[in-house]
Enzyme design. Sequence first.
Site, mmCIF file in Angstrom:
data_model
loop_
_atom_site.group_PDB
_atom_site.id
_atom_site.type_symbol
_atom_site.label_atom_id
_atom_site.label_comp_id
_atom_site.label_asym_id
_atom_site.label_seq_id
_atom_site.Cartn_x
_atom_site.Cartn_y
_atom_site.Cartn_z
ATOM 1 N N ASP A 82 31.984 -47.356 11.112
ATOM 2 C CA ASP A 82 30.815 -48.177 11.399
ATOM 3 C C ASP A 82 30.593 -49.137 10.228
ATOM 4 O O ASP A 82 31.117 -48.943 9.146
ATOM 5 C CB ASP A 82 29.567 -47.296 11.588
ATOM 6 C CG ASP A 82 29.440 -46.242 10.500
ATOM 7 O OD1 ASP A 82 29.970 -46.469 9.382
ATOM 8 O OD2 ASP A 82 28.813 -45.201 10.749
ATOM 9 N N ASP A 94 27.678 -50.677 7.927
ATOM 10 C CA ASP A 94 26.271 -50.647 7.562
ATOM 11 C C ASP A 94 25.959 -51.973 6.890
ATOM 12 O O ASP A 94 26.742 -52.472 6.100
ATOM 13 C CB ASP A 94 25.977 -49.494 6.594
ATOM 14 C CG ASP A 94 26.441 -48.162 7.156
ATOM 15 O OD1 ASP A 94 26.251 -47.942 8.360
ATOM 16 O OD2 ASP A 94 27.008 -47.361 6.397
ATOM 17 N N ASP A 100 25.173 -43.245 -4.230
ATOM 18 C CA ASP A 100 25.676 -42.037 -4.869
ATOM 19 C C ASP A 100 26.901 -42.281 -5.752
ATOM 20 O O ASP A 100 26.848 -42.118 -6.961
ATOM 21 C CB ASP A 100 25.912 -40.911 -3.844
ATOM 22 C CG ASP A 100 26.681 -41.355 -2.609
ATOM 23 O OD1 ASP A 100 27.136 -42.518 -2.547
ATOM 24 O OD2 ASP A 100 26.849 -40.513 -1.699
HETATM 25 P P1 ATP Z 1 31.204 -42.038 6.109
HETATM 26 O O1 ATP Z 1 32.590 -42.547 6.067
HETATM 27 O O2 ATP Z 1 31.133 -40.596 6.349
HETATM 28 O O3 ATP Z 1 30.249 -42.829 6.972
HETATM 29 P P2 ATP Z 1 29.618 -43.178 4.070
HETATM 30 O O4 ATP Z 1 29.860 -43.320 2.609
HETATM 31 O O5 ATP Z 1 29.533 -44.420 4.880
HETATM 32 O O6 ATP Z 1 30.720 -42.209 4.623
HETATM 33 P P3 ATP Z 1 27.007 -42.671 5.034
HETATM 34 O O7 ATP Z 1 26.305 -41.361 5.139
HETATM 35 O O8 ATP Z 1 27.325 -43.445 6.253
HETATM 36 O O9 ATP Z 1 28.320 -42.338 4.230
HETATM 37 O O10 ATP Z 1 26.163 -43.543 4.023
HETATM 38 C C1 ATP Z 1 26.332 -44.969 3.864
HETATM 39 C C2 ATP Z 1 26.119 -45.357 2.403
HETATM 40 O O11 ATP Z 1 24.800 -44.986 1.980
HETATM 41 C C3 ATP Z 1 27.040 -44.627 1.432
HETATM 42 O O12 ATP Z 1 28.270 -45.283 1.307
HETATM 43 C C4 ATP Z 1 26.233 -44.658 0.153
HETATM 44 O O13 ATP Z 1 26.343 -45.919 -0.482
HETATM 45 C C5 ATP Z 1 24.815 -44.506 0.642
HETATM 46 N N1 ATP Z 1 24.413 -43.089 0.664
HETATM 47 C C6 ATP Z 1 24.548 -42.222 1.689
HETATM 48 N N2 ATP Z 1 24.074 -41.004 1.376
HETATM 49 C C7 ATP Z 1 23.618 -41.098 0.115
HETATM 50 C C8 ATP Z 1 22.992 -40.179 -0.780
HETATM 51 N N3 ATP Z 1 22.777 -38.906 -0.411
HETATM 52 N N4 ATP Z 1 22.653 -40.625 -2.001
HETATM 53 C C9 ATP Z 1 22.873 -41.919 -2.360
HETATM 54 N N5 ATP Z 1 23.449 -42.804 -1.572
HETATM 55 C C10 ATP Z 1 23.830 -42.433 -0.349
HETATM 56 MG MG MG Z 2 28.969 -44.680 7.015
#
Ligand code: ATP
Ligand code: MG
Length: 387
Positions: free
Chosen positions: A16, A18, A94
């Site tokens: 996806d 964001d 994070d």
């Molecule tokens: P995935 O591939 O599983 O979607 P992702 O890194 O995109 O991994 P998401 O949960 O979709 O994870 O979160 C999107 C973004 O939001 C992350 O890349 C990070 O920058 C931020 N983020 C998500 N969770 C946290 C957290 N617990 N603390 C700080 N930043 C976070």
């Molecule tokens: Mg994501």
Amino acid sequence: MGGSVRDLLLGKAPKDFDVATSATPEEVQAVFPRCRLIGRRFRLAHVRKRGALIEVATFRARFDADDDESQHASGRILRDNVFGTVEEDALRRDFTINALFLDPVSGDIRDYVGGYQDMADRRLRLIGDPDVRYHEDPVRLLRAARFVAKLGVEPDEDTARRMPELAPLLQGVPPARLFEETCKLFMTGHGMRSMEALQRFGLSVTLFPGLRGGAGPGKIQLGVLLRHALENTDERVRTAKPVTPAFLYAALLWSSLDERARAFVQKGDPEYVAIMRAAEEAIAEQARRTAIPRRFSAVTRQIWLLQPRFAKTRGKRWKRLLYEDRFRAGYDFLLLRAKEDPSLEPLCEFWTKAQENMEAPPAAARSSERRRDRPRRRYRRKAPSAG
Ligand code: ATP
Ligand code: MG
């Protein structure tokens, strides 16, 4: 931004995109009237474009540490809705590799935290002081393990050092959120590697408190059955077959279930009753840490309850089992048990042949068969709660 830029740089297709913006959720809604504003801990806008769901989050600043409302006494963040600049937004993410922004106008990657170099070096590094960042949101411990498993990155010394010691912080996280994380860890094609990472960082026992401790702090005993279950699940994801947390939990909690059931039998319970009671306990204990929605735990229980019935192959009644709800899941689970206990192999063969020779279902069984034709609810990845 975030995960999607990271995945693009790795040459993986992001699941996806964001979007991060200086516009507030209300301003986003003014431009896209049909979007939905969601989230409490982390408010954002869901915009639908050509069937795709795009998460649009407003740039956040680091939360205000003096605001009691937004923070738990443990340092855990409860609300994260203080808007800020793009640079501030990068800093409150994070890991550095998750803090890269793709500027849609210039096409440049904006990197305020050294994430690009970390990406090139396959390094997982928490932004800021790891101790503070893990306390703010202990789920970051699990996210670290997940990125190690999924992306093949390695945490740097500071990011990894205190993980085993901080694992108990996960006890303060709402079980529903931990269930979501568990699904992301185990149901997305790298479950075995996730388990290895959890073991390595001493997080497994906290996540699965009912399982026997293994060799080393925070580890569980990782038996043959569970290994095979994780590998099978990964293989099913690779080949686009459906997977369900119900089966995963059946495998995860089997040793706990089996031990308890044996104890009940010893105290005089009939086998079926013993398994019912053991299932109740094993599931309740796990649900205190990671919620298990009832639609899944009900199936987990069914899978377990079928197991003693596979042993009853005399007479004629065994045939009915073939038309039971969840027969297939129960049978798959029997095959799994045989990996650990080869004495079950003749039984597996029996049931494999029984299916090959299966006749048209008897009238009585057909109604339950029809029920099975209904599209079943399966696990689907939900929008992450953390934005
Ligand atoms: P995935 O591939 O599983 O979607 P992702 O890194 O995109 O991994 P998401 O949960 O979709 O994870 O979160 C999107 C973004 O939001 C992350 O890349 C990070 O920058 C931020 N983020 C998500 N969770 C946290 C957290 N617990 N603390 C700080 N930043 C976070
Ligand atoms: Mg994501």
